[in-house]
Structure formats: structure tokens, C-alpha cells
Design an enzyme around this catalytic site. Structure first.
Site, PDB file in Angstrom:
ATOM      1  CG  HIS A 136      -3.828   6.258  -9.883  1.00  0.00           C
ATOM      2  ND1 HIS A 136      -4.629   7.139 -10.700  1.00  0.00           N
ATOM      3  CD2 HIS A 136      -4.063   6.785  -8.551  1.00  0.00           C
ATOM      4  CE1 HIS A 136      -5.472   7.445  -9.952  1.00  0.00           C
ATOM      5  NE2 HIS A 136      -5.238   6.970  -8.426  1.00  0.00           N
ATOM      6  CB  SER A 162      12.993 -15.978 -27.003  1.00  0.00           C
ATOM      7  OG  SER A 162      13.386 -15.705 -28.194  1.00  0.00           O
ATOM      8  CE  LYS A 216      11.945 -12.337 -24.128  1.00  0.00           C
ATOM      9  NZ  LYS A 216      11.636 -11.081 -23.429  1.00  0.00           N
ATOM     10  CD  GLU A 256       3.036 -12.290 -22.927  1.00  0.00           C
ATOM     11  OE1 GLU A 256       3.085 -12.008 -24.229  1.00  0.00           O
ATOM     12  OE2 GLU A 256       4.060 -12.611 -22.551  1.00  0.00           O
TER      13      GLU A 256
END
Ligand code: ARG
Length: 476
Positions: free
Chosen positions: A162, A283, A289, A296
């Protein structure tokens, strides 16, 4: 009228004129099915030999036919022969190439054969061949995971259910948990390959041929196990495409789960993994970043891989036997699945093999959230307390710690006694991550012994796959 004048069409005798522009544009598939060309040519070679065996081509004609097919094959490979806008599909384009080389003799090859059995044959060959490339790329990712796992057999990590801390595990065990699905995917590809090794050629349009063809010889030459049992099924069946897309879809799902974990692991909140600069992105506005875009994209591309399966199943649903033009829609999803995995898998493999695991952060996180509570309950069970009671007692101990904001091992001897008469200070022996891992010695568990065994077994299995993945489907 000579058949070879004007644009090559494989039909036309009964038509008053050429197709409307709108039809031609809808119907054309050569811009995507051109990649079947090498397989179509291999099948043509086999078919030419069978026509000669049947006395439908003499030895000289067969010689010319095979030479022209070889020449066409090299011209295609070199990019000298290309399909034109006039060619409806790969079969049309290649017949044009043959006619250009042989004149009317080129028109003999189509005897006993239809695009319906041809395209089914070509696609089986193409997918069997490229399934091996996909397997090789899966093996490469599994290798990368195995290598990282080998470095972290005894790196403790907070195992989760979980997404909450559950029990300590070895981070190597965790990485190997991503290898197991890939091993199953490899098994699936090989099972699929065995079922797909059936040759439709000889089925013609749907009913077989009145010419004395030899489907068995063709099957053998093209690397198939056997010719199809039923010509109607052979030209209708796209199970092999749907099943292939299920496997690639499932690979996509597996990669997406790995991707999601890497996204979590590299977040500020976890901070378990640092990606190599070469496998991360920045970024355009925020200079600080560092993003896990590969992970992804692994998550995101599962969508198109699953979509391909859904598209093909939906296309097939309710189709009457035998061939229907709907089935032309089988190819793009299959090609896209292969292309997608061939982009994704090497990037993921590079990302995994170059990432740095922050052992200190993982080890510190492993016992957090009372993840050793089960050790206390098991300790009580070894002292013959029924697990139901052990669970209750340990729950009370956890509640006490939560109230006092302390760890399990910080509870005083008195407090232990207050929680339960069954607890005493020797329970602290089990209250370390190391001992929790070391205590797990049974097959498949997260202790150092079984994890090392698992690593060995997985690595042996992968060795078995390396050979299969470079095997050539069409014997030359
Ligand atoms: N381009 C077609 C396909 O991919 C080839 C078979 C066409 N057959 C036909 N009878 N129109 O399905």
C-alpha cells in the site's frame, strides 16, 4: 492489353477504370507494410521453387525468377528499389519490381497464391523475427537489473505494501522482483513463437489451390514447423498478432511499474536513487531540476502498447471468415509495439545500470514505521503464543511506541512487561533490520541466502535466452 502497362495493380481486369483518389488513399498500406518486403521475397523464393516442382516453371524460368528475386532483394536493401505512391501494398510493389526485371515471366509467380495467404505468412515471419529482437532488449534490461541487484544483495530497504512501510527487505531482492516478470515475458514470447510457427502459404485466398503446390516444403523453407491445417482459418487467423500485442502490452505494464518506482525513488521525499546525468533530463526554466523522464516515458508508453492490443482485438471481434480488409489494421499496432519497445528498453537498461543507489538512505529508512513489528509477533509465536494473541500484543507495543514517539527497541523492560507477560528484554534480539533479513532463509524470501540463489537462477535463465534472441527465423 499487356498486363504490365500503367501502374501495377494486382486486380483490374473486371474494372472499367482505375480507383477513385479517395479510395486509393484509404486503401494504400505500402507506407507501413513495406517493412514486410524481405519476408515477402523469401516467401516468393519458396513459392517459385514449389511452382517449379509442380512443373509450372521450367528450370530456366526458375533460375531467372530466383536471380530476379535476389536482385530485387538487394535493390530493396540498398534502397534502390522503393515503393511508389501507385503501389497499393508491399505485394504490389514487389510484383512491379519483378515485372521490371523479368517482363511477362514475372507474372507467373502469383499462380496459386493470394495476398491473403501471403500477408499472413509475411507478418508471422516478421513478428517471429522481431520478437527475438524484443527478447534481446528485455534480456539487456534484465541484465542491468541483475547487475544492480548483485551490488545490493544485503542493502536493507523498507519493503512496502500500500506504499506504506511494511517489512524490511534487501534492495537486491526488490530489484530482482522486477526481473521475474521479465523472465515470464521471455517465456511468453517463446511460447507464442511456437504457436506462431505455422505457415499459411498454400491457403491461397481461402480455399487452398487446385495447383499441385507443396505447403509443407514452403513451410520448411521459411522456418515454420508445419503448414496450416485449415486454409480458411489460416487466412482469417490473427491470434498471433493479438497474442503478440498482449505480450508487448504486458511488458509495457511491467516497465511502467518499474518506471513508477524509479520516479518515486529519485524524488526528494525518497532520495534512494540518483540517476546518471546521461539518463536524466533538465527543465527549461528551473535550473536545479533533474527529472526521470525515461522512467516516466516507460510509464506513459504502456498506454499505447495496451492500446495496440485493444485496437486489434476490437478489429477482429465479429469479423466473418475468412479474410476481410479490416485485417489490414493489424500491422501498425504490431510494428508500433516493436518500435516502442526497441526505443524504451535500451534507455531503461542504461538508466538502471548507471543509477547510484543511496545505501545510507535506504538503510536508514528500512526500520522506519515500526517495520520490525512482525519480528516481535514471530518471536512470540516461537514462544508458542498463538499468532492471534501475538498480533494483539505487538499492536499494543506499537501503539505505546507511537504515543511515546519512540522506536520498538527503546521500550523499557518494565514497559515490555506491562504490555504483555510474554514480552521480555530478549525480544530486542530480533529488533534489528539485519537480523530480520538474516532470519529469512526459506526459498524466495528476502534473506541474503535465498536472494543470492535467486540471482544465480535468474542469471542462468537469462543465459538461456541470449541464444534464442539472436536465432534467425528464416534459414538462409
Ligand atoms: N494489404 C492487405 C493487408 O494487409 C493485403 C491483403 C489484401 N488482400 C485483399 N484481398 N485485398 O491485409
Amino acid at each position: 492489353m499487356p498486363e504490365t502497362e500503367g501502374p501495377t495493380r494486382l486486380w483490374g481486369g473486371r474494372f472499367a477504370g482505375g480507383p477513385a483518389e479517395a479510395l486509393a488513399r484509404l486503401s494504400v498500406s505500402v507506407h507501413f507494410d513495406w517493412r514486410l518486403a524481405p519476408y515477402d521475397i523469401a516467401a516468393s523464393r519458396a513459392h517459385a521453387r514449389v511452382l517449379a516442382g509442380a512443373g509450372l516453371l521450367d528450370a530456366d524460368e526458375l533460375g531467372q525468377m530466383l536471380a530476379a528475386l535476389d536482385d530485387l532483394e538487394s535493390a530493396c536493401a540498398a534502397g534502390e528499389f522503393r515503393p511508389t505512391v501507385e503501389d497499393e501494398d508491399v505485394h504490389t510493389a514487389l510484383e512491379r519490381g519483378l515485372l521490371e526485371r523479368l517482363g511477362t515471366l514475372g507474372g507467373k509467380l502469383r499462380a496459386g497464391r493470394s495476398r491473403n495467404d501471403q500477408v499472413a505468412t509475411d507478418l508471422r515471419m516478421y513478428l517471429r523475427d522481431h520478437a527475438r529482437g524484443v527478447a534481446a532488449a528485455v534480456v539487456e534490461l534484465a541484465d542491468a537489473l541483475l547487475e544492480q541487484a548483485g551490488r545490493h544483495l544485503d542493502t536493507p530497504a523498507p519493503g512496502m505494501t500500500h506504499l506504506q512501510h511494511a517489512q524490511p527487505v534487501s534492495f537486491g531482492h526488490w530489484l530482482l522482483a522486477h526481473v521475474q516478470p521479465l523472465l515470464r515475458d521471455l517465456d511468453r514470447l517463446r511460447d507464442w513463437d511456437a504457436r506462431t510457427a505455422i505457415s499459411p502459404l498454400g491457403s491461397g485466398a481461402l480455399a487452398g489451390s487446385s495447383l499441385p503446390l507443396d505447403p509443407g516444403a514452403v513451410a520448411k523453407e521459411l522456418g515454420f514447423k508445419a503448414p496450416a491445417q485449415n486454409s480458411m482459418d489460416a487466412v482469417s487467423d490473427r491470434d498471433f498478432v493479438a497474442e503478440f500485442l498482449f505480450i508487448t502490452g504486458l511488458i509495457g505494464v511491467h516497465l511502467s511499474r518499474l518506471g513508477e518506482e524509479v520516479v518515486l525513488w529519485t524524488s526528494q521525499e525518497f532520495g534512494w536513487v540518483i540517476l546518471d546525468d546521461a539518463f536524466a533530463t533538465g527543465s527549461s526554466i528551473m535550473p536545479q531540476k533533474k527529472n526521470a523522464d525515461i522512467a516516466e516515458l516507460a510509464r506513459g508508453k504502456a498506454g499505447r502498447l495496451i492500446g495496440g492490443l485493444v485496437a486489434v482485438l476490437t478489429m477482429l471481434k465479429g469479423l466473418p471468415l475468412t479474410y476481410d480488409r479490416d485485417m489490414q489494421e493489424d500491422k501498425e499496432p504490431a510494428f508500433d509495439a516493436i518500435d516502442t519497445l526497441q526505443l524504451l528498453l535500451p534507455a531503461l537498461a542504461g538508466m538502471i545500470s548507471t543509477m547510484t543507489v543511496r545505501v545510507d538512505r535506504l538503510a536508514a529508512a528500512a526500520p522506519v514505521g515500526f517495520s520490525l513489528a512482525t519480528e516481535v509477533a514471530d518471536w512470540l509465536v516461537r514462544r508458542h503464543v498463538p499468532f492471534r494473541d501475538a498480533h494483539e500484543i505487538t499492536g499494543r507495543l506499537v501503539a505505546l511506541c507511537a504515543a511515546r514517539e519512540c522506536e520498538l527497541e527503546d521500550v523499557s523492560d518494565e514497559d515490555l512487561k506491562t504490555v504483555s507477560e510474554h514480552l521480555d528484554p530478549s525480544v530486542r534480539e530480533v529488533l534489528s533490520v539485519r537480523s530480520a533479513l538474516a532470519a529469512r532463509t526459506t526459498a524466495g524470501s528476502t534473506g541474503p541466502g535465498p536472494v543470492a540463489d535467486q540471482l544465480q537462477t535468474a542469471s542462468d535463465k537469462l543465459d538461456g535466452w541470449r541464444e534464442w534472441s539472436i536465432e534467425s527465423v528464416v534459414p538462409r
